[in-house]
Every structure is written in C-alpha cells, then in structure tokens.
Enzyme design. Structure first.
Site, PDB file in Angstrom:
ATOM      1  NE  ARG A 144      24.525  40.643  36.371  1.00 18.27           N
ATOM      2  CZ  ARG A 144      24.048  40.732  37.613  1.00 18.27           C
ATOM      3  NH1 ARG A 144      23.995  41.889  38.225  1.00 18.27           N
ATOM      4  NH2 ARG A 144      23.650  39.662  38.252  1.00 18.27           N
ATOM      5  CB  CYS A 193      35.140  30.706  27.330  1.00 24.20           C
ATOM      6  SG  CYS A 193      35.708  31.291  25.725  1.00 24.20           S
ATOM      7  CB  CYS A 208      39.173  28.372  26.649  1.00 23.45           C
ATOM      8  SG  CYS A 208      38.815  29.987  27.379  1.00 23.45           S
ATOM      9  CB  CYS A 237      37.158  34.494  26.894  1.00 19.55           C
ATOM     10  SG  CYS A 237      38.647  33.488  26.819  1.00 19.55           S
ATOM     11  CG  ASN A 267      28.506  41.204  41.254  1.00 20.61           C
ATOM     12  OD1 ASN A 267      28.393  41.691  42.370  1.00 20.61           O
ATOM     13  ND2 ASN A 267      27.515  40.580  40.638  1.00 20.61           N
ATOM     14  CD  GLU A 268      25.901  37.209  42.626  1.00 24.45           C
ATOM     15  OE1 GLU A 268      25.378  37.040  41.516  1.00 24.45           O
ATOM     16  OE2 GLU A 268      25.237  37.260  43.682  1.00 24.45           O
ATOM     17  CD  GLU A 317      24.660  41.442  45.460  1.00 27.06           C
ATOM     18  OE1 GLU A 317      23.677  40.786  45.067  1.00 27.06           O
ATOM     19  OE2 GLU A 317      25.587  41.772  44.715  1.00 27.06           O
ATOM     20  CB  CYS A 319      37.553  30.753  22.567  1.00 29.04           C
ATOM     21  SG  CYS A 319      38.808  31.101  23.802  1.00 29.04           S
TER      22      CYS A 319
HETATM   23  C1  GAL Z   1      22.908  39.282  42.518  1.00 33.56           C
HETATM   24  C2  GAL Z   1      23.873  40.238  41.852  1.00 33.56           C
HETATM   25  C3  GAL Z   1      23.358  41.652  41.892  1.00 33.56           C
HETATM   26  C4  GAL Z   1      21.938  41.690  41.449  1.00 33.56           C
HETATM   27  C5  GAL Z   1      21.112  40.769  42.292  1.00 33.56           C
HETATM   28  C6  GAL Z   1      19.656  40.780  41.914  1.00 33.56           C
HETATM   29  O1  GAL Z   1      23.158  37.965  42.160  1.00 33.56           O
HETATM   30  O2  GAL Z   1      25.149  40.195  42.447  1.00 33.56           O
HETATM   31  O3  GAL Z   1      24.147  42.452  41.073  1.00 33.56           O
HETATM   32  O4  GAL Z   1      21.885  41.348  40.113  1.00 33.56           O
HETATM   33  O5  GAL Z   1      21.601  39.459  42.165  1.00 33.56           O
HETATM   34  O6  GAL Z   1      19.414  40.255  40.655  1.00 33.56           O
HETATM   35 ZN    ZN Z   2      37.963  31.465  25.929  1.00 29.41          ZN
END
Ligand code: GAL
Ligand code: ZN
Length: 669
Positions: free
Chosen positions: A103, A148, A153, A107, A141-142, A306, A150
């Site tokens: 994931r 990076c 950048c 860049c 997400n997070e 989460e 490159c």
């Molecule tokens: C979080 C992430 C989720 C999942 C979870 C468990 O950091 O946002 O997508 O990966 O950890 O690994």
């Molecule tokens: Zn870059």
C-alpha cells in the site's frame, strides 16, 4: 451516536451482503466505512468507472438502516496506474522506485498521481452525492507514507524552501550552513536529507540520518505539507459536490510523522485508529493520551474509525481480546470524547496480507463472542446517546503537544531513548492515576483557560512562546516543564543562552551544565517537602542551580550535591516547576503531580484505585463520570452516592464494583 464496522463487500460474494447487513442491524450497528482500497474495483481501466457494485451494497445496507462513509481510495493505486505512469511510484533513497504492491506507493508531487486522484475523487463524489444513506467521506487511509526521493520531489522541496526563506543568504543563516562548509550557492544544490521517523525507517534510510538538523526539520515540515496539500485537493472536491456530507480522515493517534493539526484543519471531524491489544494486558495509558491528542486537533470530539476487534497481525498475530476487553477499549474512548465507534474489521478476510487481522467475525462468518460483545456495546451506546449529547471533556490541565518539538527530538534526541512521548507519558500517566483529565494543546493555544500547563521536553522554544509561558505564570498559572526544554529555536539552531533561556526568571533556576548517562548509571534522587522517598535518576540530568526556586528533590552523589533534581518557584501570582532528571519510579511523578495540582487548585472527582480510569464528560447541563477498569481484578471504587449509574440503571451507594474490564457511567448532574 454512530456505531459499526469497517466493511469490505468486495471481499465477499453478493449473496452474503444481505446476511452481513442483517447481522449488523441486529447488533445495533448503524454505520459502516467502505472502499478505502477499492480504486481498481471502481476504475478498472483508466477513465472507465464502475460503481454498480457499490450502489448495490449501499442499497442493501440502507434497507437495514445502516449509514455509510465512503473513502477516497488513493491509498492503493491500481496496478494500471503504476504501469502507465511509472513516475507515480515513490523513489527510495537508493534511487530505485518502490515495487508496486502492498500500500501507499505513491509520490505526492507526481502531477499524474494528483490528477488521477482528483479524477477518481470527483467521479465518486458526483456519482454518490445523492446516495440516501451516505453521511461522510474519509480521505485516503492513514496518511504518512511514503517519502519520496525523486527529482520532482527534490525540485519541489527547493521551491518550498525558497518560498520560505526568500534569499539564499537568509537560508544559509537560518540553517547555520557555516558548519562543515555546507553553504549553498544556488537553490539547486539543496538535497533531500534523511529526516528521522517511521517513514524513513521503512524506506531503509536510517544510515543517512546525519544531515544538518535545520535542513532535516524543514524537510520534515515539507513532507507534512505534501500530505496536507494532497488531502486538501480531495476535500475541495468533496465539499463542492457533496456539501451535506462531512469529511474526515483516519489519523493514527500518537503517530507523528505529519503535523496532525494541519491535516485536521481542512476536515470537519477527526477520527482515529486505535489498536491497543498487544502482548500482555496492561493499563492503556497510551490510548488515553492518544485520544486526548485526537480531541485536541480540532478541539472537539472525534470518532474511532478502526478499533481492535480480534487478534491482529500480518504474518504472526497477537493475543485475543479477553471477555469484556473489546467493550472496555470502546468505553475508554467514549470517555475521552469519541462520538462514533467503528471496529476494524467486520469479518476476517480469507485472502491477502491481512488474513490474520481478525475482525468481529472470524473466517467462518459466524456471529460469535466478539460479535456479541460489540453488539452489547452498540446497544448500550444507543441507550447512552441522549445523555452524551453535547458533552465533552472540560479539562483544567493542558499538556503542550507540539510536532516541531517531536521532530526535532527525533533528529537529535540528546540522550538515548529520549522522545517527546516518553517524557509526556511520565506526567500524563501520573495525571491518569490521579483521576484528572488533560487537554493536549498547540503551543499557540490560549493558556489562560487552564489552571495547570505541562510542557514536557519543550525542546523547540521560540521566544514568543517563552514570553507567553512566563506571562501565564506571572498571571497566576502553574507551569511544569523539564529536561531539554528551551534548547532550540524554530529553525533547530541552539539558542546562545544559558538554559533555561527565557524561562530562567519564571523557573528561578540556572542550568549551566548537563549530562547524559550511559546504561546502568544511576544517581540517587532524594525527595524534599512535597516529595518523599528516594528514587533513581537515569539517562539524563541537568545540573540545576536553584536561584529563587525551592528544592523539591536533590541528588545524593557528591558532584551533584549543590544541584536540584526538581524545583518549584513562586513567580508573580503563579508557580513554575522544573524537573531536571529522568526518574525511574512512577511514585516520584505521582507526588510531584499531586503538588502541582494542589498549586493549581485542581481536584479530581475521586481518587481511583490503580488501574481504574476516571474521566468526566460534561456540557449542556449534564455531567457524566466514566469509570473504566483496565485490570482483570474486581475493583471497588468510592463514588458520589445517590446518583444514577446509567448502564445498570441502579442508584449508587458509596462504592461501585467493577468486574474485570468492567465500566460504569454515573450521571453526576
Ligand atoms: C490499519 C489500516 C487498516 C488495516 C489495519 C490492520 O493501520 O488502516 O487498513 O491495515 O491497520 O493492519
Ligand atoms: Zn517524488
């Protein structure tokens, strides 16, 4: 009150969606978060969008009265993006690009990536704007990774630096490039350094961590800016096309590679990912502090996006939350201001790297113990909702929480293991044990609203902040600060003053020398006045000479005899405390904090037994006392009597009994 789970309909056959929605509804769930990794499911080919599957899932959820948050799916780029636009993949310090997969590959200065991200965001926002059960959006997400190296950048960093300093002369002065002959003669000579932080450890760049500290600090600021800018591009689109939906992002609590204040500024709501169940059961001090950081970002209540639902792990996994623990974790966050609660994840996936990251349901999809406990919690939350409405923590104690100091300490900790969070938790945990809530605040916050301000390890101390802290004390405030405070200015140069610099007068001390100690070296700290007993100073001591200040603790070793380990100074109408040592024993901090609270006139509602957390949410004419038992022992807590306990419906007598991981919510007003 929203309660629910992170849900991945794309992981399961369509026949199952109805079953899931029904089980969620039966559990009292009314929200799910969807699609944060589903870019390729929605745009399987460039510019061709397929939203039917998600429409169908949303409709099924709607039928069961479940609302939804959708995510911009930019945390995982589709394989076709990497294939068609290789420059979207971040470059490692080695000069190689990240191999696509896992994931967070992108860049952030890649024009192609920014355009593609805006296009999928716009397509989603246009398509889903009128979906009846859609209430909000999570960006990406997070945020936080990757960094990076490159050429784009690097050039962009040079532009950013130029915009900040204007002239090379100014840059050379503020970065102190006379050292090691590092003077720049053109902007193009500026390199990407190795800042410290998890992102760089992941990128394997730790060995580069000896660049100019001023350059490193600005580079860390720049990386934060890249994430903030990327999110802002998305938020602008979401606000334009979906004005009735709220925007949020799933922050990571104490994670501090980004300036979270800046990231939160563009959002309506902060939410965060809380995973406190690791190794051995323990009192969750860290999750409490992280919750306060999250509440402090916008100075308002937050969501959990989460939260631990089972054993977690990507290759090996940890322990299973014990009976009552899932509920206890949720209540701790509720007590700190969580107005939404989403468990990660609904059902454990049978495929992919997170096969071992367990959800409320196992691989078998059966609603068993963890599901039942979440359902119980959800139902209780709905019952509590009217009482919670309009309430939050109103703390009288503030802790200065500053990303610049956090970063500067990572670049040069001074002594091994010195981090802001370590220092902060020494005081935070003592407040927790005393049953006192705290707010985490930006250094620019108005201090006068607090009776006590704690500024641990305030390494970066701009002159105006030192002045404001001094005025705060002289005006009647109580300040506590400690080791390494006031060493640096905003560009990470050392102040050319005797420590504690501009705080000298308020603290009534002078620190002409200091030292870091190796492993195994300890000095004896002897308590005086408010502090009783003997303790061990480890890792670091200031050689603090008390001037106007009283000595609260001194050292036993001959070479430190004239110096103080802790001091208290009356200054103007207030008091200022200084701790010039890292002390091993929590009891030292408990006594110190008791004295600080007394000086500030702060008294907790009750004195909890160890392991029981006390928190108060108030507002709109209501006052709710939360008790959370972090231990596996039954605990007796002395409480105000004759008050309704909202979970049992009983009226309190003089004590309340909490079972292992038990909780209570007492309506004080
Ligand atoms: C979080 C992430 C989720 C999942 C979870 C468990 O950091 O946002 O997508 O990966 O950890 O690994
Ligand atoms: Zn870059």
């Amino acid at each position: 009150m929203y309660v629910g789970a992170d849900y991945y309909p794309e992981h399961w056959p369509r026949e199952r969606w109805e079953v899931d929605a029904k089980l969620m509804q039966e559990a009292g769930f009314n929200v799910v978060r969807l699609a944060e990794f589903a870019w390729v499911n929605m745009e399987p080919m460039e510019g061709c969008f397929e939203f039917d599957w998600l429409d169908e899932a949303l409709a099924i959820l709607h039928k069961h009265d479940i609302s939804a948050l959708l995510c911009t799916p930019t945390a995982v780029m589709p394989a076709w993006v990497a294939r068609k636009y290789p420059e979207t993949l971040a470059m490692l310090p080695t000069g190689k690009r990240i191999t696509w997969g896992v994931r967070k590959n992108n860049c952030f200065t890649s024009g192609a990536y920014r355009l593609l991200s805006e296009r999928i965001t716009r397509a989603m926002a246009t398509h889903f704007a009128d979906t009846p059960n859609l209430i909000g959006w999570q960006t990406d997400n997070e945020f936080g990774h990757p960094v990076c190296c490159c050429d784009t950048c690097r050039a962009d960093f040079q532009d950013w630096v130029r915009a900040k300093y204007g002239t090379l002369e100014e840059l050379n002065r503020r970065w102190g490039t006379h050292f090691w002959g590092h003077k720049y003669t053109t902007w193009g000579e500026i390199q990407i350094p190795a800042p410290s932080g998890t992102a760089w450890r992941l990128a394997g760049a730790d060995h580069l961590g000896t660049h100019n500290p001023s350059l490193c600090l600005d580079y860390q600021r720049y990386c934060s800016h890249l994430n903030v800018r990327f999110q802002r591009d998305q938020v602008r689109i979401l606000r334009e096309l979906c004005p009735d939906h709220f925007t949020t992002h799933n922050f990571m609590g104490a994670f501090s590679d980004l300036n979270y204040y800046d990231l939160a500024e563009d959002l309506d709501l902060v939410s965060w990912d809380n995973y406190p169940v690791w190794d051995r059961p323990a009192i969750s001090y860290g999750s409490a502090a992280a919750a306060d950081v999250m509440r402090g970002l916008k100075r308002k209540n937050f969501w959990i996006m989460e939260q631990t639902a089972g054993p977690g792990g990507w290759s090996v996994f940890g322990r299973n939350p014990r009976p009552g623990e899932i509920r206890k974790i949720a209540y701790q966050q509720l007590a700190h201001g969580a107005d939404g609660q989403v468990w990660f994840r609904w059902r454990t996936c049978t495929a992919g790297r997170e096969q071992y990251w367990h959800g409320l349901l196992g691989h078998d999809g059966k609603p068993l113990r963890r599901y039942r406990e979440a359902a119980q919690t959800a139902k209780e939350y709905h019952k509590l909702a009217p009482e919670l409405e309009g309430t939050t923590i109103k703390a009288e104690v503030a802790i200065v929480y500053d990303y610049e100091t956090i970063w500067a300490l990572r670049i040069q900790p001074g002594f091994p293991g010195n981090t802001y969070h370590e220092a902060m938790q020494r005081y935070y945990n003592a407040l927790f044990r005393a049953g006192v809530n705290a707010d985490m605040i930006k250094p620019t916050e108005d201090l006068s609203q607090y009776r006590v301000v704690i500024a641990p390890d305030l390494f970066i101390l701009p002159d105006d902040l030192a002045k404001r802290l001094t005025d705060y004390v002289s005006g009647g405030g109580v300040l506590l600060t400690d080791c390494r405070s006031g060493v640096k200015d905003e560009t990470n140069l050392c102040h050319d003053r005797t420590l504690p610099g501009l705080l000298t007068e308020a603290l009534g001390i002078v620190i002409e020398e200091y030292e870091a100690m190796g492993d195994g070296v300890e000095y004896t700290v002897v308590g005086k006045q408010a502090i009783e007993g003997q303790y061990a100073a480890v890792k670091y001591v200031d050689w603090t000479t008390p001037k106007d200040a009283e000595v609260l603790a001194s050292f036993e070793q001959w070479h430190l005899e004239s110096f103080a380990a802790a001091t208290r100074n009356r200054f103007g109408k207030g008091s200022a405390y200084y701790v010039g040592a890292v002390v091993s024993e929590p009891a030292f901090y408990d006594q110190l904090i008791a004295d600080v609270l007394k000086a500030g006139g702060v008294s907790p509602v009750l004195a909890p037994p160890e392991g029981v957390e006390v928190s108060v949410r108030e507002g709109a004419g209501k006052k709710l006392l939360f008790l959370v038992n972090h231990t596996e022992e039954r605990q007796q807590v002395s409480v105000p009597s004759g008050k309704p306990e909202l979970l049992s419906g009983e009226t309190t007598s003089e004590t309340v009994t909490l079972d292992a991981y038990g909780v209570a919510v007492i309506k004080l007003e």
